[in-house]
Design a protein around this motif. Structure first.
Motif, PDB file in Angstrom:
ATOM      1  N   ASP A  21       0.830  -1.209   0.000  1.00  0.00           N
ATOM      2  CA  ASP A  21       0.000   0.000   0.000  1.00  0.00           C
ATOM      3  C   ASP A  21       0.864   1.258   0.000  1.00  0.00           C
ATOM      4  O   ASP A  21       0.568   2.235  -0.706  1.00  0.00           O
ATOM      5  N   GLU A  22       1.941   1.238   0.783  1.00  0.00           N
ATOM      6  CA  GLU A  22       2.796   2.422   0.863  1.00  0.00           C
ATOM      7  C   GLU A  22       3.604   2.616  -0.416  1.00  0.00           C
ATOM      8  O   GLU A  22       3.812   3.754  -0.856  1.00  0.00           O
ATOM      9  N   ARG A  24       2.569   1.863  -3.344  1.00  0.00           N
ATOM     10  CA  ARG A  24       1.631   2.430  -4.316  1.00  0.00           C
ATOM     11  C   ARG A  24       1.514   3.941  -4.111  1.00  0.00           C
ATOM     12  O   ARG A  24       1.540   4.723  -5.069  1.00  0.00           O
ATOM     13  N   GLU A  25       1.399   4.361  -2.853  1.00  0.00           N
ATOM     14  CA  GLU A  25       1.328   5.793  -2.568  1.00  0.00           C
ATOM     15  C   GLU A  25       2.600   6.504  -3.015  1.00  0.00           C
ATOM     16  O   GLU A  25       2.555   7.619  -3.561  1.00  0.00           O
ATOM     17  N   ILE A  28       2.602   6.882  -6.802  1.00  0.00           N
ATOM     18  CA  ILE A  28       1.649   7.906  -7.231  1.00  0.00           C
ATOM     19  C   ILE A  28       2.302   9.277  -7.082  1.00  0.00           C
ATOM     20  O   ILE A  28       2.242  10.118  -7.989  1.00  0.00           O
ATOM     21  N   SER A  29       2.962   9.505  -5.950  1.00  0.00           N
ATOM     22  CA  SER A  29       3.629  10.792  -5.728  1.00  0.00           C
ATOM     23  C   SER A  29       4.794  10.975  -6.695  1.00  0.00           C
ATOM     24  O   SER A  29       5.053  12.083  -7.176  1.00  0.00           O
ATOM     25  N   LYS A  59       5.338  13.358   0.429  1.00  0.00           N
ATOM     26  CA  LYS A  59       4.097  13.140   1.174  1.00  0.00           C
ATOM     27  C   LYS A  59       4.350  12.746   2.621  1.00  0.00           C
ATOM     28  O   LYS A  59       3.586  13.124   3.530  1.00  0.00           O
ATOM     29  N   ARG A  60       5.401  11.993   2.858  1.00  0.00           N
ATOM     30  CA  ARG A  60       5.694  11.523   4.211  1.00  0.00           C
ATOM     31  C   ARG A  60       6.760  12.366   4.902  1.00  0.00           C
ATOM     32  O   ARG A  60       7.155  12.069   6.035  1.00  0.00           O
TER      33      ARG A  60
END
Length: 296
Positions: A21-22, A24-25, A28-29, A59-60
């Protein structure tokens, strides 16, 4: 302040599905230009190779790099991760297990976005460290009706199957490819192990074993006859992948950021993901570990 996280902490705090999941994020970024990752830089010593893979993940709020040394005296992998809002907070993460898990997770992520069947036949070529995470990660997303492991040394495949908690059949040849929906290759071979004539009508392939020009796990005709070829970083592919850099039809090559942003656009039945590994993946995996340890 420097916080050290060892391999046991990574293993206990990096579940495959959460890592997927991470990742994928992160991609995307990356596809939006909100994060970046430079190609691997290698320095050759007399008896070792020293590599760095820098990236930032906006993002993180993290930036850093994966770095490692590999040679006749052994190897060591590390991720150094900064909190961009407070650069005094530095995390040093052992990355042997982290690299294994994130490589399996990135393959599983790409596969799950392309292969919609719930039950598949699966072949893993290679029986080493990375092959273990390829098998375990794919099993998180699919029921494996049949799973096969092939090694150029059959005894290695047999031992791999014996110690695996997932049922997998060791095979002496690659005739099983014709019956495989998903194929993973995790070897250090310089010469192709399989060609297009050995493949079924529909397939997805994850190539993760080679990151040096001149080495090739899949024959050139596999790449030429596949409909889309997914890469992480174009500049890195040109430097490290003969399978990608030799392709004549450049239109079939897409970046993972492009793919993750709009996977339905690339819904095809003959696909290949060439995984070389970029620093952004290690930062994303490191973020999951730190989050689950309540350090970020």
């Amino acid at each position: 302040m420097i916080t050290y996280i060892d391999d046991s902490d990574v293993k206990n705090n990096l579940p495959v599905k959460e890592c997927v999941d991470e990742l994928r994020e992160a991609f995307i970024s990356y596809g939006k230009g909100e994060s970046d990752s430079s190609p691997r830089d290698r320095i050759n010593g007399k008896d070792f190779v020293f590599s760095t893979m820098p990236a930032f993940y906006e993002k993180r709020g993290i930036a850093g790099l994966k770095t490692y040394i590999f040679g006749k005296n052994g190897y060591r992998f590390f991720v150094l991760l900064f909190n961009t809002a407070d650069p005094q907070r530095l995390y040093a993460i052992d990355a042997n297990v982290l690299g294994q898990i994130r490589t399996g997770a990135i393959s599983a992520m790409v596969t799950s976005m392309l292969v919609k069947k719930k039950a598949i036949n699966y072949t893993i070529i290679g029986s080493g460290f990375q092959a273990e995470s390829q098998l375990s990660s794919i099993s998180e997303f699919y029921h494996l009706e049949n799973a096969y492991v092939y090694s150029r040394t059959f005894d290695h495949a047999r031992k791999f199957a014996q110690k695996s908690s997932i049922k997998v059949e060791p095979v002496k040849d690659l005739s099983c490819l014709l019956d495989s929906d998903v194929i993973a290759s995790a070897t250090d071979t310089k010469k192709p192990i399989f060609n297009y004539s050995m493949l079924p009508e529909k397939y997805h392939i994850n190539l993760i074993g080679s990151n040096v020009l001149g080495s090739r796990e899949a024959d050139k005709d596999v790449m030429e006859n596949s409909q889309i070829l997914i890469e992480e970083n174009s500049a890195q592919s040109e430097m490290e992948s003969s399978e990608i850099s030799d392709i004549r039809d450049r239109k079939k090559i897409i970046t993972l950021g492009e793919f993750v942003a709009n996977p339905d656009k690339y819904n095809r039945s003959k696909t290949v993901f060439k995984c070389l590994g970029i620093g952004l993946e290690d930062l994303a995996a490191g973020y999951v570990v730190l989050k689950n340890m309540t350090l970020l």
